[in-house]
Each structure stands twice: as C-alpha cells, then as structure tokens.
Design a protein around this motif. Structure first.
Motif, PDB file in Angstrom:
ATOM      1  N   ALA A 187     -12.453  13.472  73.611  1.00 55.69           N
ATOM      2  CA  ALA A 187     -11.992  14.642  74.362  1.00 55.69           C
ATOM      3  C   ALA A 187     -12.663  14.675  75.730  1.00 55.69           C
ATOM      4  O   ALA A 187     -13.882  14.511  75.833  1.00 55.69           O
ATOM      5  CB  ALA A 187     -12.328  15.908  73.589  1.00 55.69           C
ATOM      6  N   VAL A 188     -11.838  14.852  76.756  1.00 63.67           N
ATOM      7  CA  VAL A 188     -12.366  14.893  78.125  1.00 63.67           C
ATOM      8  C   VAL A 188     -11.755  16.101  78.829  1.00 63.67           C
ATOM      9  O   VAL A 188     -10.545  16.317  78.785  1.00 63.67           O
ATOM     10  CB  VAL A 188     -12.001  13.594  78.891  1.00 63.67           C
ATOM     11  CG1 VAL A 188     -12.538  13.656  80.315  1.00 63.67           C
ATOM     12  CG2 VAL A 188     -12.546  12.377  78.177  1.00 63.67           C
ATOM     13  N   ALA A 189     -12.605  16.896  79.470  1.00 62.10           N
ATOM     14  CA  ALA A 189     -12.111  18.071  80.192  1.00 62.10           C
ATOM     15  C   ALA A 189     -11.597  17.652  81.571  1.00 62.10           C
ATOM     16  O   ALA A 189     -12.167  16.757  82.199  1.00 62.10           O
ATOM     17  CB  ALA A 189     -13.236  19.086  80.346  1.00 62.10           C
ATOM     18  N   VAL A 190     -10.513  18.280  81.960  1.00 63.12           N
ATOM     19  CA  VAL A 190      -9.991  18.075  83.323  1.00 63.12           C
ATOM     20  C   VAL A 190      -9.808  19.458  83.957  1.00 63.12           C
ATOM     21  O   VAL A 190      -9.596  20.452  83.265  1.00 63.12           O
ATOM     22  CB  VAL A 190      -8.653  17.304  83.310  1.00 63.12           C
ATOM     23  CG1 VAL A 190      -8.859  15.877  82.860  1.00 63.12           C
ATOM     24  CG2 VAL A 190      -7.623  17.996  82.432  1.00 63.12           C
ATOM     25  N   PRO A 191      -9.884  19.538  85.282  1.00 67.34           N
ATOM     26  CA  PRO A 191      -9.800  20.865  85.911  1.00 67.34           C
ATOM     27  C   PRO A 191      -8.398  21.445  85.869  1.00 67.34           C
ATOM     28  O   PRO A 191      -8.228  22.664  85.848  1.00 67.34           O
ATOM     29  CB  PRO A 191     -10.261  20.602  87.350  1.00 67.34           C
ATOM     30  CG  PRO A 191     -10.039  19.153  87.574  1.00 67.34           C
ATOM     31  CD  PRO A 191     -10.216  18.484  86.257  1.00 67.34           C
ATOM     32  N   PHE A 192      -7.364  20.588  85.876  1.00 59.93           N
ATOM     33  CA  PHE A 192      -6.005  21.116  85.965  1.00 59.93           C
ATOM     34  C   PHE A 192      -5.052  20.119  85.302  1.00 59.93           C
ATOM     35  O   PHE A 192      -4.752  19.063  85.872  1.00 59.93           O
ATOM     36  CB  PHE A 192      -5.644  21.301  87.449  1.00 59.93           C
ATOM     37  CG  PHE A 192      -4.399  22.103  87.666  1.00 59.93           C
ATOM     38  CD1 PHE A 192      -4.159  23.297  86.988  1.00 59.93           C
ATOM     39  CD2 PHE A 192      -3.438  21.691  88.585  1.00 59.93           C
ATOM     40  CE1 PHE A 192      -3.008  24.030  87.217  1.00 59.93           C
ATOM     41  CE2 PHE A 192      -2.293  22.424  88.820  1.00 59.93           C
ATOM     42  CZ  PHE A 192      -2.083  23.599  88.114  1.00 59.93           C
ATOM     43  N   SER A 193      -4.635  20.453  84.089  1.00 64.84           N
ATOM     44  CA  SER A 193      -3.862  19.473  83.314  1.00 64.84           C
ATOM     45  C   SER A 193      -2.437  19.318  83.838  1.00 64.84           C
ATOM     46  O   SER A 193      -1.761  18.353  83.488  1.00 64.84           O
ATOM     47  CB  SER A 193      -3.840  19.881  81.833  1.00 64.84           C
ATOM     48  OG  SER A 193      -3.234  21.153  81.704  1.00 64.84           O
ATOM     49  N   ARG A 194      -1.984  20.275  84.674  1.00 66.94           N
ATOM     50  CA  ARG A 194      -0.589  20.182  85.137  1.00 66.94           C
ATOM     51  C   ARG A 194      -0.345  18.930  85.977  1.00 66.94           C
ATOM     52  O   ARG A 194       0.744  18.398  86.006  1.00 66.94           O
ATOM     53  CB  ARG A 194      -0.218  21.422  85.955  1.00 66.94           C
ATOM     54  CG  ARG A 194      -0.164  22.673  85.122  1.00 66.94           C
ATOM     55  CD  ARG A 194       0.914  22.528  84.045  1.00 66.94           C
ATOM     56  NE  ARG A 194       0.813  23.569  83.057  1.00 66.94           N
ATOM     57  CZ  ARG A 194       1.478  24.727  83.126  1.00 66.94           C
ATOM     58  NH1 ARG A 194       2.282  24.943  84.122  1.00 66.94           N
ATOM     59  NH2 ARG A 194       1.340  25.631  82.193  1.00 66.94           N
ATOM     60  N   ILE A 195      -1.378  18.521  86.693  1.00 66.29           N
ATOM     61  CA  ILE A 195      -1.193  17.307  87.499  1.00 66.29           C
ATOM     62  C   ILE A 195      -0.967  16.113  86.575  1.00 66.29           C
ATOM     63  O   ILE A 195      -0.180  15.219  86.868  1.00 66.29           O
ATOM     64  CB  ILE A 195      -2.418  17.077  88.412  1.00 66.29           C
ATOM     65  CG1 ILE A 195      -2.580  18.270  89.349  1.00 66.29           C
ATOM     66  CG2 ILE A 195      -2.266  15.793  89.216  1.00 66.29           C
ATOM     67  CD1 ILE A 195      -3.799  18.189  90.255  1.00 66.29           C
ATOM     68  N   TRP A 196      -1.677  16.129  85.431  1.00 70.82           N
ATOM     69  CA  TRP A 196      -1.492  15.045  84.458  1.00 70.82           C
ATOM     70  C   TRP A 196      -0.068  15.040  83.904  1.00 70.82           C
ATOM     71  O   TRP A 196       0.443  13.982  83.537  1.00 70.82           O
ATOM     72  CB  TRP A 196      -2.507  15.163  83.315  1.00 70.82           C
ATOM     73  CG  TRP A 196      -3.875  14.663  83.719  1.00 70.82           C
ATOM     74  CD1 TRP A 196      -4.924  15.415  84.120  1.00 70.82           C
ATOM     75  CD2 TRP A 196      -4.294  13.300  83.801  1.00 70.82           C
ATOM     76  NE1 TRP A 196      -5.994  14.627  84.429  1.00 70.82           N
ATOM     77  CE2 TRP A 196      -5.636  13.308  84.240  1.00 70.82           C
ATOM     78  CE3 TRP A 196      -3.676  12.085  83.545  1.00 70.82           C
ATOM     79  CZ2 TRP A 196      -6.366  12.152  84.427  1.00 70.82           C
ATOM     80  CZ3 TRP A 196      -4.404  10.923  83.727  1.00 70.82           C
ATOM     81  CH2 TRP A 196      -5.728  10.952  84.172  1.00 70.82           C
ATOM     82  N   ASP A 197       0.541  16.249  83.845  1.00 70.55           N
ATOM     83  CA  ASP A 197       1.903  16.309  83.308  1.00 70.55           C
ATOM     84  C   ASP A 197       2.848  15.420  84.103  1.00 70.55           C
ATOM     85  O   ASP A 197       3.721  14.761  83.548  1.00 70.55           O
ATOM     86  CB  ASP A 197       2.418  17.752  83.322  1.00 70.55           C
ATOM     87  CG  ASP A 197       1.726  18.588  82.254  1.00 70.55           C
ATOM     88  OD1 ASP A 197       1.090  17.956  81.373  1.00 70.55           O
ATOM     89  OD2 ASP A 197       1.801  19.816  82.303  1.00 70.55           O
ATOM     90  N   ARG A 198       2.657  15.411  85.404  1.00 65.67           N
ATOM     91  CA  ARG A 198       3.524  14.580  86.234  1.00 65.67           C
ATOM     92  C   ARG A 198       3.362  13.096  85.879  1.00 65.67           C
ATOM     93  O   ARG A 198       4.332  12.356  85.836  1.00 65.67           O
ATOM     94  CB  ARG A 198       3.160  14.751  87.714  1.00 65.67           C
ATOM     95  CG  ARG A 198       3.296  16.165  88.216  1.00 65.67           C
ATOM     96  CD  ARG A 198       3.063  16.186  89.697  1.00 65.67           C
ATOM     97  NE  ARG A 198       3.092  17.554  90.207  1.00 65.67           N
ATOM     98  CZ  ARG A 198       3.249  17.857  91.492  1.00 65.67           C
ATOM     99  NH1 ARG A 198       3.380  16.901  92.380  1.00 65.67           N
ATOM    100  NH2 ARG A 198       3.258  19.107  91.890  1.00 65.67           N
ATOM    101  N   VAL A 199       2.107  12.752  85.642  1.00 68.66           N
ATOM    102  CA  VAL A 199       1.847  11.342  85.291  1.00 68.66           C
ATOM    103  C   VAL A 199       2.447  11.023  83.931  1.00 68.66           C
ATOM    104  O   VAL A 199       3.081   9.986  83.736  1.00 68.66           O
ATOM    105  CB  VAL A 199       0.326  11.075  85.281  1.00 68.66           C
ATOM    106  CG1 VAL A 199       0.034   9.639  84.881  1.00 68.66           C
ATOM    107  CG2 VAL A 199      -0.263  11.384  86.641  1.00 68.66           C
ATOM    108  N   LEU A 200       2.256  11.968  82.984  1.00 70.65           N
ATOM    109  CA  LEU A 200       2.691  11.703  81.618  1.00 70.65           C
ATOM    110  C   LEU A 200       4.218  11.680  81.499  1.00 70.65           C
ATOM    111  O   LEU A 200       4.754  11.055  80.594  1.00 70.65           O
ATOM    112  CB  LEU A 200       2.099  12.745  80.665  1.00 70.65           C
ATOM    113  CG  LEU A 200       0.559  12.683  80.587  1.00 70.65           C
ATOM    114  CD1 LEU A 200       0.024  13.781  79.685  1.00 70.65           C
ATOM    115  CD2 LEU A 200       0.126  11.330  80.069  1.00 70.65           C
TER     116      LEU A 200
END
Lengths: 311, 628
Positions: free
Chosen positions: B34-47
């Motif tokens: 598990a790794v914390a990120v400040p803003f997961s929405r940016i990852w959504d674009r990648v995913l």
C-alpha cells in the motif's frame, strides 16, 4: 524498544516543529519588508484607498451610464443626455474604498503530503501577501479552508496586525478532505464585503478544482489562484505491484508501476496543471503556478508581476 | 527413459504438489504494497490507458505462471536424473586397476610411471560416454577400490588422486578376482590394467584366475629397465661377542647391460664401508661384511651408479636393517656346584649370573632364566624361564622315564634354534633317563633305545613360563668337553629370552608382517617411516599388519619402544623392464576400448542449465519490466 521508539519519534518530530518555528522568523520578516517596499516602488504615488474596486459607487472617476431607476440619486442624472436624447441616464462612478483581501489557505491533507512543504509554502506566501496588503492599508482576512471554512481570521487592517496573521497561520495543520466548492461558497456567503480572494492550494479537489474557483467568481470576488505544485509528486518513487490509496479520500487503485506507467503519470500530472491554467485563463482568473522549491519571495514577486494582486 | 535419481512416482508426486501450490499462489490475490498518493484522480487518467492493455497484462501473468511451472518441471526432472534406456544398456562397465607397486615409481616415464598411469585414467574418465560406468582401484599387495562403479567424473577424478605409491609387489591375481567379482552380471564389462607388466602370472593359491567374458585390457607403462637394486639385506650378531656383527647384502643388476655401482653401508648414520662393484646383465651378487663393529642399532645400505647418477628406480636403492637389542640377561644358576656350568656361563659378557645353592633357592630378585642343575624344586615367582639339567622329582616339568645307559643324540630337530651350530652325533652319554613329555611339549632331541626313540631334550611351557629339560647330567657325558656345551647353554638362554643371533632379515614389503610385541601388550602403535601411526592389535605376542612401505618402523607399547626395518628386497620389483605382453586366463590382453571426450548424456545437467537459463530470463524481464 519502546524507549527507542519514543526517542526516534521525538527525533523525527523535532525537525518539523523546528521548521514551524522558523516559518516566520526574522529573516522572513525582513524579506516581507523588502517585498512591501518593492510593491510601493512599483505603484508609487498611490495613496490611501486608491485601489479601486469594481463596485460602482460615489467616487469621482466616471465609469459608465445606466438607465435611471426609481430611487437613484438625482444628483447623478446626466442631464446633457436627457437634453440630447430624451432618456434618463444615471452616471456611475468607481467607488473608491479600501480593498478587502481574503487569503484562503488550503489545509487539506494533501497539502501536508510528503514532508509538508506545500503547506509551509502556502503559509509563507499567505503571510507575505497579507503583509503587503496590510502595508497598503487594505483590510486583510485569512481563512483556512478544506471541505469547509475551517478557521477564520476576521479582516483586519494595519501593518502591525501582521503578527495576528502569523499567529493564525502558524498552528494550521494539514488534515481533512478537499472540497473547495462548498467551502468557498460558504466563505462567499459569510463575507459581505467583496474583494480580492487569493486561493493558495494544490487544487487536489476530487470534485474538481473548477467548482471552488467558480464559487468565488459567481460571488463577484476577484480571484487570484496560487497553484502550489511539488515536482516530486510528478515522479513518485514507485515500482512493481502496488495498491495506491488517496491520502484524503482513501480511494484505492491497484497499479503495476512500470517506467512506462510512470512516464504516463508524469504526463497526466502536467496535463492537470495545464487544465487548471487553461481554465483560469478562460475565466479571466489570475493564475500563478509555482513549485514548492521556489523561494517564497520569488513567488510573491511573480504574483505581483501577474497583476492580480497589485493594481 | 529411466530415472536414476528420484523414482518417477516421487517426481510426479512432488510435481503435483508443487504445481498445485504454484497455481494456488498464482490464483491467490496477493496483497499488494500500500502506497499513499496525494491525489488519486491523476492516476485514474493513467489507469484508463492501462485498462486497454489489461489483456496483454493478463497474458503476461499467464506467461509468468507458465514460466514458473516450466522451472518446476525442469528442476524435478533434473532431480529424477533421467537417462535414456538405450544408452544405459549399451554403456560399458569398467574396472580400472592402477598398479601402485614399487616398480611403478620408476622415473623412465616422467615424472613416474604411476603419474603417467594417473594421467591416462583421468583421460579415460573424461572420455567416458554418459552411459559408461567406471570403478578405480589401486592394485598393490592388496586391492583397494577408490570409487564406486559410477559415471560421475568428479568422483572418479577424486579417486584417481587417491592412488598412492607403495613399495610392495602387486598381487595381480587378487586384483583380477576383485575386478571379475565386481563386474559379474554386467554387460560390456572390461578390466583395464595400467601397469608396467611386472605382474607375474594370473595364478595364485586358488588356481588360475578365470575372467570369463570380461575383456581384459592392458595399458603398458614404462620404456626401459635401467636398474640395479638391493635384493637382500641381513645382519646378525655373533653369539659369543654380541658387540660385533656380520652383514649380508645381495645386489642385483636387472638391466640387460653391465653396470658399475657404488654400494655404501652406514651404521647409525655413519659410513662404515663403500664398495664399487661391477655387475653383469642380470647378475645377483651377494656380499658379506664380517666382523663389523661400531653400530649399535641401525644399518643402512645405499646404492647408486658409479658415476654418481641414479638409476630409474630409486625405491630399491636403499635398504635398512636393525641389529637385535643387546641387554644383560639375568641368570640364576641353582646348583650344588658345577664347574662346567659356571665356566660356560662366563663366556657371554652379557649374562649376569647369580649362583644359588639348592637350599637357598629362590634368591632375591627377578631373573630372566633359572638353570636347575640336577634339582627340580617348585618354580618360584621371579624365576623367569627355566633350564633343567637331569630334572627329577614331583616339581620336575617332565616326568623321568626309563633309565638310559651309554646313549647319544640319534635324532634332533635340525632347525631348532636350541641346537644351532652344534654337532651332536658324536656326543656320548654315560647315563641318563628318558623324559616323558606332556601334551604340547616339543621333543627337540631323542635317543634310540632298541628301536624306540627316547626323548632326552624337551621344550615346553608350564604356568606361562618356558622350559627346556635335558635328560642327563652333562658331567656324565663328554658334551662338557665340546664346543656344543656352551653353545647349548647360550642357545637355550637366547631362545628363552627371545634374543636371536640368527641372521635378522628385515621384513619384506607387500607381506603380512607378524611383528613381535612387548610382552603383556594387547595392542601396539606402529609408527611408519612417513610418520603415519597405525594401532594394531596383538595376538599370541605378535602384531599383524600388511606392510607396504620400506624403512624403519617403531613399535610403541606402554613404557616400551622397539623398532624393526622393512625393505622392498624383491628381484621381481627391481626388474622394471616393461613386459612385452600380459596374459590372463591363457589369453593375451587387448588394447583398451576407445575413450573420446564427447557430449555428456546426463540429461540432468542440461535440465538444470535450462532451469538456470529460464530463471535468468525471468530475472532480466522482471527487472526490465517486460513481464510486469
């Protein structure tokens, strides 16, 4: 072990506290004086209450005409127009009054992500702008926002009040989720006097950064967005199979991080910043983006140059 | 295909269990870090983009699973050690007999013939096909297997290094019987002998050695036979002057050319004599060194070419001998007075004689030998062994039989040490009596009495002590006037205390030595010339061991240390000319079948290499993020 843990924990906390103590040290305050002088030199000749608001009122500088409506002061009727066109038009003047400056500091968890540099930078920038505004005899209010207006320092005036600002900013901690829309709508509802709203935030709002900015726009505030960014967040030290969770919402994503994925993430991170900039430009909102590694005084000067703060 | 390692059933069982475990782990959703990120929405674009490639990802994971299963299969197959059945059937079973006898130390094949043999065996081991199996054995006076019958080259190479040279003859028949027994029931069986051919006939006490269908091959080692050696080395003390000694050395030229040699004799490390000798081809030259003195213990003979060079076999150019220990023997003479007895005992300066009247017996002290002159009291403690002259009475060791008159020595054991150097047939006795030996006693001499032999000299043992009994009073015969009288006394004393004045030949290497042990010892430590210590049990006063090295040995027992010497002393081993042919079972030996270095057919090696290769590929692709 417990003792060791305690020692280590104390040792780990000590630098953070030290950083907070040094937040507004003498060096910082000297820089504030310099900034204040810079602001005066750039806008020399301006006197008290010369900063104009968009509010039409009883000033001396003509601004516009509008149709007369019942109740308007007859002194402002433009009789020459009535004579020439037979229409009653009321003259509007720019009201000259002291400007209210609201510095809105985002204190959500994401501002403290990592080693908390974003929040520290936000506090110093907020203090600097507040000082410059107080030095210019403006009314300055400082507010901590996240999903609501968390804390408020009522608008005040006078250079000597900067210490209240310091006292207000110093204990602010990063906690809670970001919901700028409701928070800034509440702020607009609470503040009767319109003015300049300076939003210092990383704009990591799950509902979208637009909602908060629009709330200020719709409430007739002049908006200056200072977008704090941390370049380290664009290049996270991740590899392999990981479960990512949002530090504010706890939302989870399972990702297999490869160099290709990291490259795409960096692109997405940059694109997010571009989106914010594009949005602000399209809405005529002054926008300044800065990395946390930028010295705060340099950032403040950029704010000055942007024209959104000093007019 | 057969499995030489784990049986197929076990391989399958392990494969099933381990394969199931791998698939289970694969299906099990592993909890990710598990790794914390400040803003997961940016990852959504990648995913979102990543989802498009999820099919490829799944395929990659499936490939990863298949890779793991393949790795497992390869490792398990390697454990099973699969062999091709056809290859196994056609493989040879080979027993390699490496001659480690003394002649293999000849230096005509540099550095030695034995080293040349080791080289050849290494080549053979490396040149075996995957299905060949080999056993390496050392052939000397015994036959010692140094490996199992194996196709493992490493084991064979290790075994070859264990071959050690000896200074003994090779027991070829024994080695052949060992090899034949080992190869019984094997197809394509072959015995390969690496030797110079000085093996003798394949015949022993059990008869000819029959090898049956087993092929016997011979690898001939050695080139020439330039050698002369010491083939005999004996020494003895003079019986009446034990400070002096006599040496007999035999030197043999086994070369087919005449040789001039230099023979040196050293006593206790000091040069005693140097002689130059000329020997014809094949000549054996005995040489006596009489009346020597100066050495107290060790003698060493050395040989070299007259021009100072060494011949091809240094092992037989040196020989050792040890003189018998000299010590004073305590003798108790129980006699009412006997001038002849007293005079005879004075002849040996190493006798410490105490005369005791019969009534004063026993005297104080411990004695090695007690002589009873005309009396036979009960043997007292501390009397040692006993010599009885005309014993009568209840305590006599043998009963007195028929009275004899005017008789002589008519029959005697000619090889008995009691009668050595004595002339007996002219001795006349006035009167005496027959000795009636008990069971276990040995009649050494007897006299004819009307066609019947009457014992007059008997040797035996009573209550742990030896005795010798003479059936007449010497003064009633003319023996006291002859040399035979002191000789008889000294022979008996020497025999009873086991001091020998015979020629003492050293032990011969390659034989089982029966080494005299100090009395009372149940085991002894034997320290070899190379310092190696062997603990040997003692039976009937002798420690038995197979000796294979020449030199001086020391025998240690609690409180006592003795020594003995061992020499090669073998004309057969000194004859180092390589044989032209070796015959076994009436047939000449053949050339060894071919050994060529080729591809090994042990599949497990390749399976293991494939598993390692796959692991490497997996490692590279993982770290290059190609498969994750």
């Amino acid at each position: 072990m417990g003792l060791l843990d305690t020692i280590l924990r104390r040792g780990a906390r000590a630098p953070a506290r030290a950083k907070d103590d040094e937040l507004f040290d003498d060096e910082f305050q000297k820089k504030l004086d310099v900034l204040s002088l810079v602001s005066r030199r750039v806008f020399s000749g301006k006197s008290r209450a010369e900063r104009r608001t968009k509010k039409s009122g009883s000033g001396v500088e003509f601004k516009d005409h509008r149709d007369y409506v019942e109740g308007d002061d007859l002194r402002y009727l433009d009789w020459s127009i009535y004579q020439r066109f037979g229409k009653l038009q009321t003259r509007l003047y720019e009201e000259e009054e002291d400007l209210s400056v609201y510095v809105l500091v985002d204190t959500s968890t994401s501002m403290g992500f990592g080693d908390g540099d974003k929040l520290r930078q936000a506090k110093r920038v907020a203090a600097a702008l507040a000082y410059v505004a107080l030095a210019n005899l403006d009314r300055v209010g400082v507010l901590a926002v996240r999903d609501a207006v968390n804390r408020t320092m009522q608008p005040t005036r006078g250079k000597q009040r900067i210490f209240r600002v310091f006292e207000f900013l110093r204990p602010l901690a990063a906690d809670g989720t970001t919901e700028l829309g409701p928070a800034l709508r509440a702020f607009a509802a609470q503040q009767k006097r319109r003015g300049l709203a300076v939003l210092v935030s990383d704009l990591y709002d799950p509902r979208g950064f637009e909602e908060g900015i629009n709330a200020l726009r719709y409430a007739k505030f002049e908006v200056l967005v200072i977008h704090l960014r941390d370049a380290r967040e664009a290049r996270p030290a991740l590899h392999g199979d990981v479960r990512l969770y949002d530090c504010e919402t706890g939302e989870e994503r399972e990702v297999t991080v490869t160099p290709k994925v990291l490259a795409r993430f960096a692109e997405a991170y940059a694109a997010y910043g571009d989106d914010v900039a594009r949005f602000c430009k399209s809405k005529q909102v002054t926008y300044v983006a800065a990395d946390v590694s930028t010295p705060f005084d340099e950032l403040v000067l950029r704010v000055f140059r942007s024209g959104g703060f000093l007019r | 295909m057969i499995f030489a390692g784990l049986p197929l059933s076990q391989v399958l069982a392990i494969a099933g269990a381990a394969g199931a475990a791998i698939v289970f782990l694969y299906l099990l959703k592993m909890r990710r870090r598990a790794v914390a990120v400040p803003f997961s929405r940016i990852w959504d674009r990648v995913l979102r983009d990543e989802d498009a490639t999820s099919l490829i990802s799944r395929l990659k994971r499936l490939l990863s699973l298949l890779l793991q299963l393949a790795l497992l299969a390869l490792l398990l197959l390697a454990l099973g050690d699969p062999r091709l059945s056809a290859a196994l059937v056609s493989g040879r079973s080979i027993v390699v007999l490496v001659d480690a006898s003394a002649s293999m130390q000849a230096t005509d094949a540099a550095p030695t013939r034995l080293e040349a043999a080791r080289r050849r065996v290494r080549e053979m081991a490396r040149g075996m096909s995957g299905s060949d199996r080999m056993l390496v054995a050392q052939m000397d006076a015994a036959t010692t297997p140094l490996s199992t019958l194996t196709s493992d080259t490493t084991e064979l190479l290790t075994a070859i290094d264990k071959v050690t040279p000896t200074e003994a003859r090779a027991d070829f028949p024994r080695a052949l019987r060992f090899a034949t027994d080992t190869l019984r029931g094997h197809e394509k069986a072959e015995i390969i002998v690496l030797s110079d051919g000085a093996l003798g006939a394949a015949h022993d006490a059990l008869g000819d050695v029959h090898v049956g269908d087993v092929k016997v091959s011979w690898v001939r080692l050695g080139e020439r036979g330039d050698n002369a050696g010491i083939t005999q080395f004996s020494v003895r003390r003079y019986p009446l002057d034990k400070s002096r000694y006599e040496v007999m050395i035999e030197v043999t030229n086994t070369h087919d050319q005449p040789k001039e040699i230099e023979l040196s004799l050293l006593g206790d490390g000091d040069l005693v004599d140097v002689t130059k000798l000329r020997l014809g081809p094949g000549e054996r030259l005995p040489r006596f060194y009489p009346n020597l003195s100066g050495a107290s213990r060790t003698l060493e003979a050395r040989l070299r070419n007259a021009d100072g060079t060494r011949d091809d076999l240094p092992a037989d150019d040196v020989a050792y001998a040890l003189l018998p220990e000299r010590r004073r023997v305590k003798v108790q003479a129980v006699s009412a007075g006997n001038t002849f007895l007293d005079a005879a005992l004075l002849l040996d300066e190493y006798l410490e004689v105490k005369s005791v009247a019969p009534s004063a017996y026993p005297a104080q002290g411990r004695f090695d030998v007690t002589i009873f002159d005309g009396v036979a009291p009960k043997l007292a403690a501390g009397s040692g062994h006993a010599l009885y002259l005309a014993p009568r009475g209840e305590h006599a060791p043998v009963k007195a039989g028929k009275e004899l008159r005017e008789f002589g020595f008519d029959a005697w054991e000619k090889k008995s040490p009691l009668l050595r150097w004595m002339v007996l047939d002219t001795i006349g006795v006035d009167e005496g009596f027959e000795l009636v030996p008990a069971q276990g006693d040995r009649v050494v001499a007897s006299s004819d009495d009307a066609g019947k032999k009457r014992a007059i000299l008997v040797d035996g043992r009573r209550d742990g002590a030896r005795f010798v009994a003479l059936g007449f009073d010497p003064r009633r015969s003319d023996i006291v006037l002859r040399v035979a009288w002191p000789l008889l006394l000294l022979n008996v004393i020497n025999e009873l205390v086991e001091e020998d004045t015979r020629y003492i030949s050293s032990f011969s290497t390659g034989e089982v030595w029966k080494i005299p042990a100090p009395s009372g010892a149940s085991s002894v430590e034997i320290v070899g010339p190379d310092g190696a210590v062997a603990k040997v049990g003692v039976q009937e006063g002798r420690a038995a061991m197979l000796g294979q090295r020449a030199g001086v040995y020391r025998v240690r027992a609690p409180g006592v240390e003795t020594a003995f010497a061992a020499n090669l002393a073998s004309v057969a081993e000194s004859t180092i000319s390589p044989a032209e042919r070796v015959e076994v079972d009436g047939k000449p030996t053949a050339e060894p079948s071919a050994f060529t270095v080729g591809v090994r057919r042990e599949l497990w090696l390749y399976l293991l290499a494939a598993a390692v290769g796959l692991s490497l590929v997996e490692w590279l692709t993982y770290h290059r993020r190609l498969t994750v």
